[in-house]
Design a protein around this motif. Structure first.
Motif, PDB file in Angstrom:
ATOM      1  N   ALA A  77      58.973  70.592  66.097  1.00 13.54           N
ATOM      2  CA  ALA A  77      57.645  70.672  65.483  1.00 13.54           C
ATOM      3  C   ALA A  77      56.587  70.007  66.349  1.00 13.54           C
ATOM      4  CB  ALA A  77      57.684  70.026  64.101  1.00 13.54           C
ATOM      5  N   VAL A  78      56.943  68.858  66.946  1.00 17.25           N
ATOM      6  CA  VAL A  78      55.971  68.161  67.790  1.00 17.25           C
ATOM      7  C   VAL A  78      55.625  69.023  69.007  1.00 17.25           C
ATOM      8  CG1 VAL A  78      55.621  66.142  69.264  1.00 17.25           C
ATOM      9  CG2 VAL A  78      56.659  65.867  67.001  1.00 17.25           C
ATOM     10  N   ALA A  79      56.639  69.605  69.631  1.00 15.78           N
ATOM     11  CA  ALA A  79      56.376  70.465  70.790  1.00 15.78           C
ATOM     12  C   ALA A  79      55.535  71.662  70.387  1.00 15.78           C
ATOM     13  CB  ALA A  79      57.700  70.923  71.405  1.00 15.78           C
ATOM     14  N   VAL A 114      69.150  68.977  71.710  1.00 19.11           N
ATOM     15  CA  VAL A 114      69.445  70.368  72.094  1.00 19.11           C
ATOM     16  C   VAL A 114      69.186  71.297  70.905  1.00 19.11           C
ATOM     17  CG1 VAL A 114      71.260  71.966  72.798  1.00 19.11           C
ATOM     18  CG2 VAL A 114      71.079  69.735  73.897  1.00 19.11           C
ATOM     19  N   GLU A 115      69.582  70.855  69.723  1.00 18.85           N
ATOM     20  CA  GLU A 115      69.351  71.676  68.532  1.00 18.85           C
ATOM     21  C   GLU A 115      67.854  71.876  68.289  1.00 18.85           C
ATOM     22  OE1 GLU A 115      72.013  71.441  64.903  1.00 18.85           O
ATOM     23  OE2 GLU A 115      70.210  70.478  64.141  1.00 18.85           O
ATOM     24  N   GLN A 116      67.086  70.794  68.454  1.00 20.74           N
ATOM     25  CA  GLN A 116      65.638  70.891  68.300  1.00 20.74           C
ATOM     26  C   GLN A 116      65.026  71.819  69.358  1.00 20.74           C
ATOM     27  OE1 GLN A 116      63.231  69.164  66.086  1.00 20.74           O
ATOM     28  NE2 GLN A 116      65.091  69.274  64.866  1.00 20.74           N
ATOM     29  N   ALA A 118      55.102  62.409  74.160  1.00 18.93           N
ATOM     30  CA  ALA A 118      54.838  63.372  73.078  1.00 18.93           C
ATOM     31  C   ALA A 118      54.931  62.605  71.765  1.00 18.93           C
ATOM     32  CB  ALA A 118      55.849  64.514  73.117  1.00 18.93           C
ATOM     33  N   GLU A 119      53.802  62.098  71.309  1.00 19.62           N
ATOM     34  CA  GLU A 119      53.812  61.242  70.130  1.00 19.62           C
ATOM     35  C   GLU A 119      53.415  62.019  68.876  1.00 19.62           C
ATOM     36  OE1 GLU A 119      51.205  57.968  70.791  1.00 19.62           O
ATOM     37  OE2 GLU A 119      51.962  57.553  72.803  1.00 19.62           O
ATOM     38  N   HIS A 120      53.747  61.420  67.752  1.00 17.98           N
ATOM     39  CA  HIS A 120      53.206  61.899  66.474  1.00 17.98           C
ATOM     40  C   HIS A 120      53.169  60.734  65.503  1.00 17.98           C
ATOM     41  CE1 HIS A 120      53.089  63.804  62.459  1.00 17.98           C
ATOM     42  NE2 HIS A 120      52.196  64.549  63.076  1.00 17.98           N
ATOM     43  N   HIS A 121      52.057  60.620  64.761  1.00 23.15           N
ATOM     44  CA  HIS A 121      51.851  59.487  63.857  1.00 23.15           C
ATOM     45  C   HIS A 121      51.542  59.998  62.451  1.00 23.15           C
ATOM     46  CE1 HIS A 121      51.323  56.757  67.403  1.00 23.15           C
ATOM     47  NE2 HIS A 121      50.920  57.895  67.947  1.00 23.15           N
ATOM     48  N   ARG A 122      52.123  59.314  61.446  1.00 19.88           N
ATOM     49  CA  ARG A 122      51.828  59.611  60.047  1.00 19.88           C
ATOM     50  C   ARG A 122      51.578  58.298  59.322  1.00 19.88           C
ATOM     51  NH1 ARG A 122      56.197  61.144  57.328  1.00 19.88           N
ATOM     52  NH2 ARG A 122      54.933  61.693  55.539  1.00 19.88           N
ATOM     53  N   GLY A 123      50.750  58.369  58.258  1.00 15.87           N
ATOM     54  CA  GLY A 123      50.471  57.165  57.486  1.00 15.87           C
ATOM     55  C   GLY A 123      50.411  57.475  56.012  1.00 15.87           C
ATOM     56  N   ALA A 124      50.778  56.474  55.211  1.00 13.73           N
ATOM     57  CA  ALA A 124      50.750  56.638  53.763  1.00 13.73           C
ATOM     58  C   ALA A 124      49.482  56.005  53.204  1.00 13.73           C
ATOM     59  CB  ALA A 124      51.974  55.984  53.129  1.00 13.73           C
ATOM     60  N   ALA A 143      61.254  79.618  67.844  1.00 12.47           N
ATOM     61  CA  ALA A 143      59.903  79.712  67.269  1.00 12.47           C
ATOM     62  C   ALA A 143      58.873  80.198  68.274  1.00 12.47           C
ATOM     63  CB  ALA A 143      59.484  78.343  66.718  1.00 12.47           C
ATOM     64  N   GLY A 144      59.308  80.454  69.501  1.00 12.60           N
ATOM     65  CA  GLY A 144      58.393  80.983  70.512  1.00 12.60           C
ATOM     66  C   GLY A 144      57.731  79.930  71.370  1.00 12.60           C
ATOM     67  N   VAL A 145      58.155  78.684  71.268  1.00 11.69           N
ATOM     68  CA  VAL A 145      57.577  77.625  72.109  1.00 11.69           C
ATOM     69  C   VAL A 145      58.138  77.796  73.522  1.00 11.69           C
ATOM     70  CG1 VAL A 145      57.323  75.146  72.456  1.00 11.69           C
ATOM     71  CG2 VAL A 145      57.413  76.077  70.128  1.00 11.69           C
TER      72      VAL A 145
END
Length: 831
Positions: free
Chosen positions: A293-295, A328-330, A201-207, A337-339
């Motif tokens: 958020a990723v999930a 666990v908190e995440q 489960a990846e996520h990428h951000r760039g500036a 959030a309903g996921v």
């Protein structure tokens, strides 16, 4: 968000925080080693399962180890598998069987995922499992198919070591049709069972301009699942468009029967989120979204129920407790959030092995990530993580778990995660992670009978004929005085060059005690320098391996100077891999893409690591602590002492610098000094690299004579009255340890330097340290009026001869399997 109702009942839990467990059992074909053997799981499987069940955990990911079941083509040994699955079923546990965990295919599939027989063999094995165990409640057909095929097909990390887009396509074409066919068979044969598709489960951000690459990486992480399910195959996707720009790929996708997924498994680790900027790629991201958020984004995209199928963190048990609390908190946030999350798996339940190198090399190194840790006798030991995990399995919430301060290096790497939580942190109790002895892959046959004839191959980003630096000093001595005495040969392998050739070829040149080797590639610009990872250099590994095979060089010692040559080093199958860290190359200008990852792999993989300075040493110790030796760079005193005899009177004083002229120099400082010393000459001697010559400061008293060869340096320094080290204090110089400090002192010159940390630490007593142009100018004038300090003792401690001897001695002393041979022969390692 809104999700559809689950299509049917299955053996998996419903939405909520339900614990799962699993064991690491990846097979590494190159070494014939299964991590389940190294951790003792194969011997302790029954007790391991009982430990899981005793903690109240009912659901379990369980790999079937195809590599062990079908050791010869078409000959299956089901005895062990039948026993284990029967034990699971009889104890009331619910296995999610894993047919192919990463590279756990039979070793006789020589080309792995690219083998022509892979598809038929995989289908036959899968049909055999389904027919033998039709009661199975849930299954995974291929574990992490994107990550696995990407590492094996694009990154050349796992067999068959393909690279680039072409390699990735080749593996997709050879693997996906069979996975699709097996999915259809299992859906028909086991209609009650849930298909759990598990991937990273990846996520990428760039500036700035790097946002485009982040978008491509975000698209890329979905392609395998999208291709095989027919999900969102629209045009306009940055990576998918490129991937499908191939007739064979488009034809294959058109023939795939869309595969059905019941539950989407997400593997989320601290390194699952990346951030890209001008300094390169960073993982963990300094500002992660977090698992919730990723999930949620995966849920929005696929509309499927999901599980957290893997998470862990390397480090102290207290660090792992805090990561467990975070996850666990995440997980709780995602549920609110309903996921629709249906399971939480801390993976593995018992420590793993060799994942610090991403399984690129089976060294038997314990990876301390498990719920239960493993001691030196492979016994399972409880830690504070065991207590915390069992409390979660019993229903504890994140708020019930302690938050121990993360210890180095996790305290730095996880700063982004820490910034997103509001906890009452507490200091952990003292915990240590002790190494355990495991059965290392043995040395190649013949090593004990011929221990003194191992050839040496040096892979270097510096050319032998360029500025004479640490590699040339050390390798020339090792080749000339040490290794050659034992009949060994030494090659110095350099980066590729453009040449007037029709196809890539190996070029060689004898250079004193070593043989220079480099790759020539067709180019309209002969002489153009290329990096080890340049697209034009794809043939380098095979051609180099063939070159050495033709010279009867088997299992050589490989000495690495650039992480970018790490793939080449692996291709040469080194008997002993030595990484001499002479610079923090990742901090240099124009550092190539992928250097950071390869640097981490090199540090994890090398049998021995040397460091060339104190700052570098401290940095390396944050990533590795065993077999790391500090050997600061040295000097050839007699060579530079000639400078004293050559010195003559000058018309005006000269302050000089010798070395590479690049981004590490403070050009403003040089310009300022020239302005404040109009009656002096500022002589900057050396080649210009990575910066525009037009950017160099100009002044009537500033000269740039260009590069001179090593033998000429004493005469050049004889023309100086003061030696300069005008380095900028920035990221590129944070870890440098300039060899020129000792060379200047040996030449009898007073030295003026900026406050480079290693210079301050080692030479503050004999070098004038300055902070700006005014101080530099004043120090130069003052140096003319004072006697040169006696530095004989300093120089004696830093002779290259002694350093080379000590390093080579360490290599032989710590060579796996050689200690007994040397002892038995009565031969000292450095004799």
């Amino acid at each position: 968000m809104r999700f559809p109702e689950f299509p049917r009942a299955d053996g998996l839990p419903g939405v909520g925080l339900h614990p799962l467990a699993g064991f690491e059992t990846t097979f590494v074909p190159r070494y014939g080693v299964d991590s389940a053997e190294l951790t003792g799981h194969l011997d302790h499987w029954a007790a391991d399962l009982e430990a899981v069940r005793g903690a109240g955990v009912r659901h379990l990911r369980y790999a079937l180890r195809w590599n062990d079941i079908e050791r010869s083509p078409g000959e299956y040994d089901w005895e062990r598998t039948d026993l284990e699955l029967a034990a699971l079923r009889d104890s009331g546990m619910v296995p999610v069987v894993d047919l192919l965990h990463h590279t756990s295919y039979p070793r006789w599939l020589r080309q792995g995922f690219a083998d022509p027989d892979f598809g038929s063999a995989y289908r036959a094995f899968a049909v055999g499992v389904a027919d033998r165990h039709p009661w199975l409640p849930a299954y995974t057909l291929v574990n992490e198919p994107f990550a696995t095929l990407f590492l094996a097909g694009h990154e050349a990390l796992w067999p068959p070591y393909r690279s680039g887009l072409a390699g990735f396509r080749e593996l997709l074409l050879n693997v996906l049709p069979s996975v699709s066919q097996v999915a259809a068979h299992w859906r028909q044969r086991l209609p009650h069972a849930a298909h759990v598709w598990i991937d990273t489960a990846e996520h990428h951000r760039g500036a700035g301009r790097h946002a485009e690459y982040a978008a491509l990486a975000n698209d890329r992480r979905h392609v395998v699942l999208d291709l095989i399910t027919g999900h969102d195959l629209r045009a306009g996707r940055p990576f998918l468009d490129v991937l499908l720009d191939d007739p064979a790929m488009r034809a294959m996708v058109g023939t795939l029967a869309p595969l059905q997924v019941d539950v989407l498994g997400l593997d989320y680790y601290p390194h699952s989120e990346w951030f890209y900027d001008d300094a390169g790629g960073h993982a963990p991201s300094p500002s992660p979204l977090g698992f919730a958020a990723v999930a949620g984004r995966y849920g929005d995209r696929y509309g499927l129920p999901m599980m957290l199928t893997e998470t862990n963190i390397r480090g102290l048990p207290s660090d792992r407790v805090t990561w467990l609390k975070y996850m666990v908190e995440q997980y709780e946030q995602a549920l609110r959030a309903g996921v629709p999350l249906r399971g939480f798996c801390w993976f593995p339940h018992v420590d793993s092995c060799d994942w610090d190198s991403l399984l690129a090399r089976a060294g038997g190194r314990r990876d301390p990530v498990g719920v239960l840790t493993v001691d030196e006798d492979r016994r399972r030991r409880r830690t504070v993580l065991t207590e915390a995990w069992e409390s979660v399995a019993a229903g504890a919430a994140a708020a019930d778990l302690p938050a121990y301060r993360w210890q180095p290096p996790n305290d730095v790497e996880l700063a982004g995660f820490a910034a997103s939580v509001d906890w009452s942190w507490q200091d952990p109790a003292v915990h240590t992670v002790a190494p355990i002895p495991v059965d290392l892959p043995g040395p190649p046959p013949g090593i004990e009978s011929e221990p003194m004839t191992t050839d040496l191959i040096v892979l270097s980003h510096l050319r032998w004929t360029w500025v004479w630096q640490r590699p040339q000093h050390l390798v020339s001595r090792i080749a000339d005085r040490i290794a050659a005495d034992r009949g060994a040969r030494t090659w110095f392998v350099e980066e590729p060059l453009g040449a007037d050739v029709t196809e890539p070829r190996i070029a060689v040149e004898e250079a004193g005690p070593v043989t220079r080797v480099w790759l020539e590639v067709p180019s309209d610009d002969p002489g153009r320098h290329l990096g080890f990872s340049a697209p034009e250099a794809q043939a380098y590994p095979e051609l180099l391996a063939a070159y050495f095979a033709g010279r009867s060089t088997t299992a050589p010692d490989v000495w690495l100077y650039s992480p970018m040559a790490f793939d080449l080093a692996q291709r040469l199958a080194p008997r002993n891999l030595v990484y001499d860290v002479m610079d923090d190359l990742a901090s240099f200008a124009e550092a190539p893409s992928g250097l950071v990852l390869r640097q981490r792999r090199a540090l994890a993989e090398a049998d021995i690591v040397f460091t060339g300075g104190r700052s570098l040493h401290r940095g390396v110790l944050t990533q590795r602590r065993q077999r790391v030796h500090l050997h600061p760079s040295g000097v050839e005193t007699a060579h530079y002492a000639r400078s004293r005899a050559l010195r003559t009177r000058h018309d005006r004083p000269v302050a000089g610098y010798v070395g590479v002229i690049d981004e590490r120099l403070d050009l403003d400082l040089i310009a300022g000094a020239a302005a404040l010393l109009p009656d002096w000459e500022i002589r900057v001697v050396g080649p210009i690299a990575k910066i525009d010559a037009a950017a160099l400061p100009q002044s009537p008293n500033l000269t740039y004579p260009g590069m001179v060869a090593y033998p000429e340096l004493p005469a050049v320094m004889a023309g100086f009255d003061v030696a300069l080290m005008p380095f900028a204090l920035n990221e590129a110089t944070r870890s440098i340890s300039p060899t020129k400090t000792l060379e200047y002192l040996a030449a009898g010159l007073p030295v003026v330097s900026t406050r480079v940390p290693d210079v301050v630490a080692d030479f503050a007593d004999c070098v004038r340290l300055v902070d700006g142009p005014a101080e530099l100018a004043a120090a130069c004038r003052q140096a003319l009026d004072e006697p040169v300090a006696d530095v004989g003792g300093v120089l004696a401690r830093h002779e290259w001869d002694a350093i080379a001897e000590a390093m080579w001695s360490t290599v032989w002393r710590e060579r796996p399997g050689l200690g007994s041979a040397l002892s038995a022969s009565g031969t000292a390692a450095t004799a």
